[in-house]
Scaffold this active site. Structure first.
Site, PDB file in Angstrom:
ATOM      1  N   ARG A 151      54.359   8.432  54.828  1.00 19.50           N
ATOM      2  CA  ARG A 151      54.514   9.411  53.743  1.00 19.50           C
ATOM      3  C   ARG A 151      55.953   9.425  53.221  1.00 19.50           C
ATOM      4  NH1 ARG A 151      50.625  14.691  54.656  1.00 19.50           N
ATOM      5  NH2 ARG A 151      49.023  13.644  55.886  1.00 19.50           N
TER       6      ARG A 151
ATOM      7  N   ARG B 229      48.507  10.981  51.706  1.00 18.49           N
ATOM      8  CA  ARG B 229      47.967  10.715  53.040  1.00 18.49           C
ATOM      9  C   ARG B 229      48.863   9.724  53.757  1.00 18.49           C
ATOM     10  NH1 ARG B 229      42.766  10.743  54.521  1.00 18.49           N
ATOM     11  NH2 ARG B 229      43.735  10.368  56.544  1.00 18.49           N
TER      12      ARG B 229
ATOM     13  N   ARG C 248      46.121  24.173  52.913  1.00 14.74           N
ATOM     14  CA  ARG C 248      46.892  25.355  53.328  1.00 14.74           C
ATOM     15  C   ARG C 248      48.250  25.372  52.631  1.00 14.74           C
ATOM     16  NH1 ARG C 248      51.069  25.438  56.599  1.00 14.74           N
ATOM     17  NH2 ARG C 248      50.656  23.298  57.226  1.00 14.74           N
ATOM     18  N   ARG C 249      48.945  24.240  52.636  1.00 18.27           N
ATOM     19  CA  ARG C 249      50.245  24.160  51.974  1.00 18.27           C
ATOM     20  C   ARG C 249      50.079  24.298  50.461  1.00 18.27           C
ATOM     21  NH1 ARG C 249      51.669  19.087  55.768  1.00 18.27           N
ATOM     22  NH2 ARG C 249      52.552  20.219  57.545  1.00 18.27           N
TER      23      ARG C 249
ATOM     24  N   CYS D 136      40.277  22.001  58.143  1.00 13.84           N
ATOM     25  CA  CYS D 136      41.207  21.458  57.148  1.00 13.84           C
ATOM     26  C   CYS D 136      40.618  21.463  55.740  1.00 13.84           C
ATOM     27  CB  CYS D 136      41.651  20.050  57.550  1.00 13.84           C
ATOM     28  SG  CYS D 136      40.324  18.853  57.664  1.00 13.84           S
TER      29      CYS D 136
ATOM     30  N   LYS E  32      46.816  21.023  66.297  1.00  9.31           N
ATOM     31  CA  LYS E  32      46.204  21.442  65.032  1.00  9.31           C
ATOM     32  C   LYS E  32      45.056  20.518  64.612  1.00  9.31           C
ATOM     33  CE  LYS E  32      49.518  19.180  61.895  1.00  9.31           C
ATOM     34  NZ  LYS E  32      50.481  19.412  60.793  1.00  9.31           N
ATOM     35  N   ASP E  33      44.918  19.335  65.253  1.00 12.58           N
ATOM     36  CA  ASP E  33      43.819  18.425  64.932  1.00 12.58           C
ATOM     37  C   ASP E  33      42.530  18.761  65.669  1.00 12.58           C
ATOM     38  OD1 ASP E  33      45.420  16.969  63.222  1.00 12.58           O
ATOM     39  OD2 ASP E  33      45.958  15.464  64.724  1.00 12.58           O
TER      40      ASP E  33
END
Length: 317
Positions: free
Chosen positions: A154, A148, A130-131, A241, A82-83
């Site tokens: 996190r 972050r 997105r979330r 993103c 996804k990166d």
């Protein structure tokens, strides 16, 4: 004499898990070769006090690694898929994709078992637009906080905060042995994942047949085909993103079922479509799905979301 291949990777716990997993698979398949890791710091690793949406998304976690790959300093780059940028840099190719871990997002909370259980006005942390969009679409009363850092960081920040909940990818928690923190695996009906979420990409130079042959040995066909559909969907929408885009392709016999969405940053508008097509043309299916959303106004919505992303508060947990 054994040939030595160098694998480039970020230095986070999850990146090292992924690269060591790939290294182990390579070593099992090619016992006469030697494989070593090289840790490379990326822009995304250095800028931890800025929301991702404000940094820019063109190779945020990949550019420095890809530069060394192009220069011949490394033979493979291992990434969270996804990166990756929506289009590969010239001269590079995704030679293999490892079998995907469960792609759902995960709900973490000390006091509440599910997203539905959160009280009105609860504070939920995520670093993902997105979330944010999908959470607010489902629960417009929630307060979203920007966070972050890598996965363990996190979790530590969350435990030391007054936050009610946090959303992370299931795959990262599972791979790092942190799944005990998960209270709910969030259903896809509530939240579609990021394109490629849960999958690991192995990138090589396009003109390096030896490295390509090594990578292809551990390629997972079903995951790779589904990822092609998702990435074509993202590419057609010119996403990254900085915008709320989610997608999930799944293989069923010789067909692919792909679900995709785009949303507004505040969650008030979400366009979502589902399509099925043959597995031999995954990119065409992804583009077709994107075109259906575009017909509903997706590009205009994403343009507004990009503008709204500039208004996301600078404060980061």
């Amino acid at each position: 004499m054994k040939r030595t291949f160098t694998i480039g990777t970020r230095g986070s716990d999850l990146a090292l898990w992924q690269s060591n997993y790939v290294k182990g698979r390579f070593e099992a398949s090619f016992p006469n070769a030697q494989f070593e890791l090289k840790i490379i710091t990326t822009t995304g690793d250095r800028m931890l006090d800025t929301p991702l949406s404000k940094i820019g998304d063109k190779g945020l976690f990949t550019r420095q690694i890809e530069s060394q790959l192009l220069n011949g300093d490394i033979d493979f780059a291992v990434h969270s898929l996804k990166d990756l940028q929506t289009a590969q840099p010239a001269g590079l190719t995704v030679a293999a994709v490892c079998e995907r871990e469960r792609p759902n997002d995960a709900f973490i909370s000390r006091n509440f078992a599910t997203v539905d259980d959160l009280p009105h006005g609860a504070k939920v942390a995520t670093g993902s637009l997105r979330r944010r969009s999908q959470l607010l679409h489902y629960r417009p009363d929630l307060r979203i906080e920007e966070i972050r850092g890598n996965v363990p960081t996190r979790i530590k920040k969350f435990e030391e905060s007054d936050l009610d909940a946090m959303i992370l990818a299931f795959a990262g928690l599972e791979r790092l042995g942190l799944a005990a923190h998960i209270r709910q695996v969030i259903p896809f009906e509530i939240m579609l994942p990021a394109v490629g979420q849960g999958a690991v990409a192995i990138e090589t130079r396009a003109d390096d047949p030896d490295s390509i042959a090594v990578a292809e040995k551990i390629d997972h066909y079903e995951t790779h085909v589904c990822i092609e559909a998702e990435r074509a969907f993202l590419r057609r929408l010119e996403g990254g993103c900085q915008v709320p885009i989610g997608a999930l392709a799944q293989m069923e016999n010789d067909h692919i079922r792909i679900n995709g969405l785009v949303g507004s940053l505040d969650g008030t508008i979400v366009y979502r479509e589902l399509m099925t097509g043959t597995a031999d043309e995954p990119s065409s299916l992804g583009i077709k799905l994107a075109e259906a959303l575009i017909a509903n106004g997706a590009l205009e919505l994403l343009a507004q979301s990009r503008a709204d992303a500039e208004m996301v508060p600078e404060s980061v947990i």
